[in-house]
Design a protein around this motif. Structure first.
Motif, PDB file in Angstrom:
ATOM      1  N   HIS A  84     -74.918  -6.262  81.722  1.00  0.00           N
ATOM      2  CA  HIS A  84     -75.049  -7.652  81.270  1.00  0.00           C
ATOM      3  C   HIS A  84     -76.401  -7.949  80.625  1.00  0.00           C
ATOM      4  O   HIS A  84     -76.810  -9.109  80.535  1.00  0.00           O
ATOM      5  CB  HIS A  84     -74.827  -8.595  82.462  1.00  0.00           C
ATOM      6  CG  HIS A  84     -73.453  -8.501  83.026  1.00  0.00           C
ATOM      7  ND1 HIS A  84     -72.379  -9.150  82.473  1.00  0.00           N
ATOM      8  CD2 HIS A  84     -72.966  -7.797  84.086  1.00  0.00           C
ATOM      9  CE1 HIS A  84     -71.298  -8.870  83.171  1.00  0.00           C
ATOM     10  NE2 HIS A  84     -71.622  -8.038  84.155  1.00  0.00           N
ATOM     11  N   LYS A  85     -77.068  -6.906  80.141  1.00  0.00           N
ATOM     12  CA  LYS A  85     -78.416  -7.096  79.601  1.00  0.00           C
ATOM     13  C   LYS A  85     -78.458  -8.058  78.417  1.00  0.00           C
ATOM     14  O   LYS A  85     -79.411  -8.810  78.278  1.00  0.00           O
ATOM     15  CB  LYS A  85     -79.067  -5.754  79.251  1.00  0.00           C
ATOM     16  CG  LYS A  85     -78.395  -4.984  78.154  1.00  0.00           C
ATOM     17  CD  LYS A  85     -79.081  -3.654  77.942  1.00  0.00           C
ATOM     18  CE  LYS A  85     -78.341  -2.843  76.907  1.00  0.00           C
ATOM     19  NZ  LYS A  85     -78.900  -1.515  76.781  1.00  0.00           N
ATOM     20  N   ASP A  86     -77.428  -8.062  77.587  1.00  0.00           N
ATOM     21  CA  ASP A  86     -77.425  -8.985  76.451  1.00  0.00           C
ATOM     22  C   ASP A  86     -77.312 -10.428  76.903  1.00  0.00           C
ATOM     23  O   ASP A  86     -77.959 -11.317  76.356  1.00  0.00           O
ATOM     24  CB  ASP A  86     -76.276  -8.654  75.495  1.00  0.00           C
ATOM     25  CG  ASP A  86     -76.484  -7.333  74.780  1.00  0.00           C
ATOM     26  OD1 ASP A  86     -77.648  -6.897  74.643  1.00  0.00           O
ATOM     27  OD2 ASP A  86     -75.486  -6.720  74.368  1.00  0.00           O
ATOM     28  N   GLU A  87     -76.503 -10.665  77.920  1.00  0.00           N
ATOM     29  CA  GLU A  87     -76.316 -12.015  78.438  1.00  0.00           C
ATOM     30  C   GLU A  87     -77.547 -12.489  79.215  1.00  0.00           C
ATOM     31  O   GLU A  87     -77.867 -13.674  79.218  1.00  0.00           O
ATOM     32  CB  GLU A  87     -75.095 -12.071  79.356  1.00  0.00           C
ATOM     33  CG  GLU A  87     -73.794 -11.744  78.640  1.00  0.00           C
ATOM     34  CD  GLU A  87     -72.695 -11.400  79.624  1.00  0.00           C
ATOM     35  OE1 GLU A  87     -72.095 -12.340  80.175  1.00  0.00           O
ATOM     36  OE2 GLU A  87     -72.451 -10.202  79.837  1.00  0.00           O
ATOM     37  N   LEU A  88     -78.217 -11.570  79.893  1.00  0.00           N
ATOM     38  CA  LEU A  88     -79.385 -11.914  80.701  1.00  0.00           C
ATOM     39  C   LEU A  88     -80.621 -12.196  79.852  1.00  0.00           C
ATOM     40  O   LEU A  88     -81.531 -12.888  80.290  1.00  0.00           O
ATOM     41  CB  LEU A  88     -79.693 -10.799  81.705  1.00  0.00           C
ATOM     42  CG  LEU A  88     -78.738 -10.717  82.887  1.00  0.00           C
ATOM     43  CD1 LEU A  88     -78.878  -9.381  83.592  1.00  0.00           C
ATOM     44  CD2 LEU A  88     -78.999 -11.859  83.847  1.00  0.00           C
ATOM     45  N   GLY A  89     -80.668 -11.637  78.663  1.00  0.00           N
ATOM     46  CA  GLY A  89     -81.778 -11.890  77.753  1.00  0.00           C
ATOM     47  C   GLY A  89     -83.120 -11.526  78.353  1.00  0.00           C
ATOM     48  O   GLY A  89     -83.335 -10.410  78.813  1.00  0.00           O
ATOM     49  N   ASP A  90     -84.044 -12.500  78.387  1.00  0.00           N
ATOM     50  CA  ASP A  90     -85.404 -12.282  78.881  1.00  0.00           C
ATOM     51  C   ASP A  90     -85.456 -11.935  80.364  1.00  0.00           C
ATOM     52  O   ASP A  90     -86.423 -11.351  80.830  1.00  0.00           O
ATOM     53  CB  ASP A  90     -86.267 -13.521  78.648  1.00  0.00           C
ATOM     54  CG  ASP A  90     -86.491 -13.794  77.167  1.00  0.00           C
ATOM     55  OD1 ASP A  90     -86.338 -12.857  76.356  1.00  0.00           O
ATOM     56  OD2 ASP A  90     -86.811 -14.942  76.831  1.00  0.00           O
ATOM     57  N   LYS A  91     -84.434 -12.281  81.117  1.00  0.00           N
ATOM     58  CA  LYS A  91     -84.404 -12.021  82.559  1.00  0.00           C
ATOM     59  C   LYS A  91     -84.268 -10.528  82.864  1.00  0.00           C
ATOM     60  O   LYS A  91     -84.601 -10.095  83.960  1.00  0.00           O
ATOM     61  CB  LYS A  91     -83.244 -12.762  83.229  1.00  0.00           C
ATOM     62  CG  LYS A  91     -83.351 -14.255  83.173  1.00  0.00           C
ATOM     63  CD  LYS A  91     -84.291 -14.770  84.207  1.00  0.00           C
ATOM     64  CE  LYS A  91     -84.246 -16.293  84.232  1.00  0.00           C
ATOM     65  NZ  LYS A  91     -85.288 -16.850  85.031  1.00  0.00           N
ATOM     66  N   VAL A  92     -83.769  -9.735  81.917  1.00  0.00           N
ATOM     67  CA  VAL A  92     -83.584  -8.301  82.145  1.00  0.00           C
ATOM     68  C   VAL A  92     -84.888  -7.642  82.560  1.00  0.00           C
ATOM     69  O   VAL A  92     -84.931  -6.890  83.528  1.00  0.00           O
ATOM     70  CB  VAL A  92     -83.005  -7.594  80.894  1.00  0.00           C
ATOM     71  CG1 VAL A  92     -83.047  -6.082  81.048  1.00  0.00           C
ATOM     72  CG2 VAL A  92     -81.590  -8.046  80.636  1.00  0.00           C
ATOM     73  N   HIS A  93     -85.951  -7.947  81.863  1.00  0.00           N
ATOM     74  CA  HIS A  93     -87.245  -7.337  82.182  1.00  0.00           C
ATOM     75  C   HIS A  93     -87.679  -7.708  83.590  1.00  0.00           C
ATOM     76  O   HIS A  93     -88.123  -6.863  84.358  1.00  0.00           O
ATOM     77  CB  HIS A  93     -88.300  -7.769  81.165  1.00  0.00           C
ATOM     78  CG  HIS A  93     -89.609  -7.096  81.361  1.00  0.00           C
ATOM     79  ND1 HIS A  93     -90.588  -7.608  82.186  1.00  0.00           N
ATOM     80  CD2 HIS A  93     -90.104  -5.941  80.872  1.00  0.00           C
ATOM     81  CE1 HIS A  93     -91.628  -6.789  82.191  1.00  0.00           C
ATOM     82  NE2 HIS A  93     -91.360  -5.777  81.396  1.00  0.00           N
TER      83      HIS A  93
END
Length: 62
Positions: free
Chosen positions: A29-38
């Motif tokens: 779900h990295k695309d959906e999480l955006g900045d939260k991924v990092h």
């Protein structure tokens, strides 16, 4: 799912000691999480000894 729901799911997986599932969920779900991924990926690091403290610190602002 919105970003808050995705983050909540990651938290749920981590609280259940399902670290590998949490990592895979973040990757899926990295695309959906955006900045939260990092932020979420940083919780795992190279050493998981302080993981619970990091998670509590990350989610305490909610």
């Amino acid at each position: 799912m919105n970003v808050d729901e995705l983050v909540a799911r990651v938290k749920e997986l981590i609280n259940s000691d399902k670290f590998e599932e949490a990592k895979q969920f973040i990757e899926d779900h990295k695309d959906e999480l955006g900045d939260k991924v990092h932020d979420l990926s940083g919780l795992f690091g190279d050493n998981a000894d302080g993981l619970i403290d990091k998670v509590k610190g990350f989610f305490s602002g909610k």
